[in-house]
Scaffold this active site. Structure first.
Site, short mmCIF file in Angstrom:
data_model
loop_
_atom_site.label_atom_id
_atom_site.label_comp_id
_atom_site.label_asym_id
_atom_site.label_seq_id
_atom_site.Cartn_x
_atom_site.Cartn_y
_atom_site.Cartn_z
N HIS A 73 0.74 -1.25 0.02
CA HIS A 73 0.01 0.19 0.03
C HIS A 73 0.64 1.29 -0.07
O HIS A 73 0.19 2.37 -0.15
CB HIS A 73 -0.90 0.01 1.25
CG HIS A 73 -2.34 -0.61 0.91
ND1 HIS A 73 -3.20 -0.23 0.58
CD2 HIS A 73 -2.60 -2.03 1.39
CE1 HIS A 73 -4.02 -1.26 0.32
NE2 HIS A 73 -3.59 -2.47 1.00
N LYS A 110 -8.26 14.43 3.22
CA LYS A 110 -7.47 13.49 3.47
C LYS A 110 -6.74 13.53 4.92
O LYS A 110 -6.75 14.56 5.30
CB LYS A 110 -6.63 13.07 2.46
CG LYS A 110 -6.46 14.12 1.47
CD LYS A 110 -5.33 13.58 0.35
CE LYS A 110 -6.10 13.66 -0.96
NZ LYS A 110 -6.41 12.29 -1.50
N ARG A 111 -5.98 12.34 5.45
CA ARG A 111 -5.22 12.48 6.39
C ARG A 111 -4.11 13.73 6.13
O ARG A 111 -3.78 13.93 4.83
CB ARG A 111 -4.56 11.31 6.94
CG ARG A 111 -5.32 10.03 7.12
CD ARG A 111 -5.98 10.16 8.42
NE ARG A 111 -4.90 10.27 9.28
CZ ARG A 111 -4.98 9.60 10.27
NH1 ARG A 111 -5.74 8.61 10.83
NH2 ARG A 111 -3.82 9.63 11.57
N LYS A 166 0.93 14.56 0.85
CA LYS A 166 -0.63 15.06 0.55
C LYS A 166 -0.59 16.43 0.05
O LYS A 166 -1.52 16.94 -0.27
CB LYS A 166 -1.64 14.42 1.28
CG LYS A 166 -1.62 13.06 1.34
CD LYS A 166 -2.88 12.45 2.43
CE LYS A 166 -2.86 10.91 2.35
NZ LYS A 166 -3.28 10.01 1.66
N THR A 191 -8.27 6.65 -2.99
CA THR A 191 -9.77 6.22 -3.30
C THR A 191 -10.78 7.39 -3.10
O THR A 191 -11.97 7.48 -3.76
CB THR A 191 -10.25 4.94 -2.28
OG1 THR A 191 -10.02 5.37 -1.08
CG2 THR A 191 -9.47 3.70 -2.69
N LYS A 247 -14.02 8.58 -5.15
CA LYS A 247 -15.57 9.05 -4.71
C LYS A 247 -15.96 10.23 -5.34
O LYS A 247 -17.33 10.54 -5.54
CB LYS A 247 -15.37 9.12 -3.22
CG LYS A 247 -15.13 7.71 -2.69
CD LYS A 247 -14.50 7.63 -1.27
CE LYS A 247 -14.19 6.34 -0.93
NZ LYS A 247 -13.18 6.16 0.49
#
Length: 778
Positions: A311, A502-503, A508, A600, A604
């Protein structure tokens, strides 16, 4: 094909076991009603009672037994496996406390315990009759009868079962989560010399194993309790799997079968990342020490049973357990890992004589400093299939991270691009859009999302364009009302909702988004709200504080007024995602190319009619492939550009000197413009951006700001924007977790999904049909 048919033909009935330390399930009520086709009936019944179904749904706690992507993927996969009629079980830990509740106090994150079980959990059923012992510590004895692991401490694993219904097919699978219990004699054996009260209190030590989920996403923390959790779930699960395997031959749990030749044909175990990696040495221990299989046979069966999903490629996220810790906690397993490694290295040495460096790179044991076990290497060596979770990620796994292993066994490495369940992420969270689509193309798309391509013929249909825009507007109004109620912030529903959820992690790049907000503020144009949420290391907390500080200045600026609002969505979780995603116009997917394995959330948003601004990273690449790059807002460096920049050396100062707007934004943050009471508050953030930014925020800043200008321009043309939205929805079919699971089933587990609808229990079945194929339901 009916399972009874498979059986009479002499096939063995295969069960899939999905092992994961996280299952981020969210709420269950509405999802269950949808999958059973009972939503309208339940709504009506609740209405007749004078109650409000939405109010009832809001009372349910989220089952937050996951950090983010990895745990939510496991939840989507369970839904898809049941919908595809696969005999599949999810196995994990029933954490008493899930991911912490996040409160924002004065702009800072404060964590609170997530006591999600305080009112009980109506969806689970305790199964004490299947309680199992798990051993820790102790020592290894070499006796005449073989090797024994003795003098261990025992903890009991109590299973709780949660039903997982498929969509409209009467299939119900099981998620079995283990809870730790101390045995009755725990610490009481030498009670006659000690303190009875203390001895009973010490039982907590054993039961702490399932107390709390570690809130680390993409970060490895080598704590003893975490290793205990990882082994606990694995040891209990494998005993359960073997019990079921033995029972299936004779239809009775009493019978003992010692022939394991058919084990890999009946049992497929998927390891969700390396967290359950100890399953590999544990299965070897059972086969060799308990079932007395010869090593080579045991190893062959083990390899054919396991498959491993990777992952992440971030080095700090890869699990590397200290040998000393494993030796203390699981002494027999360390011996087995050494033996696996020895045989593995002998094989490498035979293939590549005198290549000492290759042996070092490929060893399961990392020497130098603290000796550590590389869990990813263990998973690769002990599995028959290894997969990444998006095309670009699987390529990086093969050509960079595990290059030596891929060169040795190229056929072992695969790609399985992630997906999301359309039941939760469209029907449940966006019924208006789901209905609109069904009116145009029928309802079968819910089971076969590839049918969304039929929407392409409505891209120029003026009525459909207006209807899609109307649904989005309704979702935005509803979310704006929610924000006003929860955050006391009024936002204009016709402004663009630009969302980054997101986290919080440096890769990110929430910081890049924040710099863009400051730039927009400095330009003072009309724009939009956005929200984020996060974990617990220093830089992440500083980023949260900075976003909130910038928001405070922006939201209270009389000149900007209502044109730009910054909202930090507190305590982001599955149930909040279900509200914000359908209301989003622009989805932020701006990780540095090569760092986000898949994502993901991006899928969405796409399915729910948001447009994506993003880098060519993770599944964004495939989204651009499906929809056409011109229908996403793609910007910034590609993987090869990042590699090139690494070679040349990334110098943040050069961008700062060259880009006046970037310089202005950084100077404001550094000088205390956003923190007048503490001018030095963000010096660590600025220092990191200049000197330690592995994720190169400044390098993509200019391209990002320019791309955001293109977004603003298109947003002003509502029709053109909505046409692009329709093209994105029409191209979202690939990103169903049903497609992903079909690929796992075909390429890794070697089973066929069944679209057969099981008749409901009240309908008579054929007399000849075997109601419990290959054994018990437990």
């Amino acid at each position: 094909q009916p399972k009874s048919f498979l059986k009479t033909r002499g096939f063995l009935f295969q069960r899939i076991y999905y092992l994961s330390l996280e299952f981020y399930m969210g709420r269950t009520l509405q999802n269950t009603m949808i999958n059973l086709g009972l939503q309208n009936a339940c709504d009506e019944a609740i209405y007749q009672l004078g109650l409000d179904m939405e109010e009832l749904e809001e009372i349910e706690e989220d089952a937050g037994l996951g950090n983010g992507g990895l745990g939510r993927l496991a939840a989507c996969f369970l839904d898809s496996m049941a919908t595809l009629g696969l005999a599949a079980y999810g196995y994990g830990i029933r954490y008493e406390y899930g991911i912490f509740n996040q409160k924002i106090r004065d702009g800072w994150q404060v964590e609170e315990a997530d006591d999600w079980l305080r009112h009980g959990n109506p969806w689970e059923k305790a199964r004490p009759e299947y309680m199992l012992p798990v051993h820790f510590y102790g020592r290894v004895e070499h006796a005449a009868t073989g090797i024994k692991w003795i003098d261990t401490q025992v903890v009991l694993a109590l299973p709780y079962d949660t039903p997982v219904p498929g969509y409209m097919n009467n299939t119900v699978n099981t998620m079995r989560l283990w809870s730790a219990r101390a045995p009755n004699d725990f610490n009481l054996r030498d009670f006659n010399v000690g303190d009875y009260i203390q001895a009973v209190l010490d039982r907590n030590l054993a039961e702490n194993i399932s107390r709390v989920l570690y809130p680390n996403d993409n970060f490895f923390e080598g704590k003893e309790l975490r290793l205990k959790q990882e082994y606990f779930v694995v040891a209990a699960t494998l005993q359960d799997i073997i019990r079921r395997f033995k029972a299936s031959k004779f239809g009775s749990t009493e019978s003992v079968r010692t022939v394991f030749d058919s084990f890999p044909d009946q049992v497929a175990i998927q390891l969700n990342d390396t967290h359950p990696a100890m399953a590999i040495p544990e299965l070897m221990r059972i086969f060799v020490d308990i079932e007395k299989l010869p090593w080579n046979k045991a190893w062959d069966i083990t390899k054919r049973t396991f498959a491993y999903t990777n992952h992440t490629v971030l080095p700090e996220a890869l699990e590397r357990w200290p040998v000393d810790l494993v030796e203390k906690l699981l002494p027999r397993h360390l011996q087995i890992i050494y033996e696996i490694n020895q045989r593995h290295l002998d094989h490498i040495a035979f293939l590549f004589p005198n290549d000492v460096d290759r042996l070092r790179r490929m060893s399961l044991i990392e020497e130098g400093g603290t000796k550590r076990i590389n869990m990813a290497h263990l998973c690769i060596v002990g599995s028959h299939a290894v997969n990444g979770v998006a095309k670009i990620h699987s390529e990086i796994v093969k050509t960079q991270v595990f290059e030596d292993f891929a060169a040795l066994e190229p056929e072992k490495f695969q790609n399985k691009t992630n997906g999301i369940t359309p039941r939760r992420w469209l029907l449940l969270c966006n019924p208006g859009l789901a209905e609109l689509i069904a009116e145009k193309i029928g309802e079968d798309y819910v089971r076969d999302l590839s049918q969304l391509t039929k929407l392409h013929k409505f891209v120029d249909d003026d009525l459909f364009i207006r209807e899609v825009a109307k649904v989005k507007q309704e979702n935005k109004v509803k979310f704006a009302q929610y924000l006003e109620k929860e955050y006391k912030v009024k936002i204009n529903p016709s402004s663009m909702f630009d969302v980054h959820v997101k986290r919080i992690h440096e890769y990110k790049r929430q910081l890049m988004n924040c710099l863009h907000i400051v730039t927009m503020y400095n330009r003072k144009p009309p724009r939009a709200p956005r929200g984020q949420a996060a974990p617990g290391y220093h830089m992440a907390k500083m980023i949260i504080k900075l976003i909130n500080a910038v928001g405070h200045v922006v939201n209270n600026d009389p000149v900007v007024g209502s044109k730009l609002k910054v909202i930090f969505l507190e305590n982001y979780r599955v149930s909040l995602a279900e509200k914000v995603i359908p209301a989003t116009d622009l989805s932020e997917q701006i990780s540095t190319a090569g760092t986000e394995a898949s994502g993901t959330g991006n899928m969405k948003f796409m399915l729910n009619g948001a447009l994506t601004i993003g880098t060519m990273d993770g599944a964004n690449v495939e989204m651009a492939e499906e929809a056409g790059e011109e229908n996403l807002f793609i910007f910034g460096m590609r993987v090869e550009d990042v590699t090139e920049l690494d070679k040349e050396g990334y110098h943040a100062q050069e961008y700062y000197n060259r880009l006046p707007e970037l310089k202005q934004a950084i100077d404001q943050i550094r000088s205390g413009f956003f923190s007048p009471k503490e001018p030095d508050l963000f010096k660590d953030v600025v220092n990191m951006l200049f000197h330690h930014d592995r994720f190169k925020v400044f390098a993509d800043y200019e391209a990002y700001v320019k791309c955001q200008e293109k977004v603003s321009e298109l947003y002003l043309n509502s029709k053109a924007w909505t046409k692009m939205v329709i093209r994105n929805i029409a191209a979202a079919g690939k990103f169903s977790s049903d497609r992903t699971i079909k690929e796992y089933a075909r390429d890794i587990w070697h089973v066929e999904p069944s679209d057969l609808k099981i008749p409901p229990p009240n309908e008579p079945r054929d007399a000849g049909e075997d109601k419990t194929p290959n054994g018990t339901a437990a």
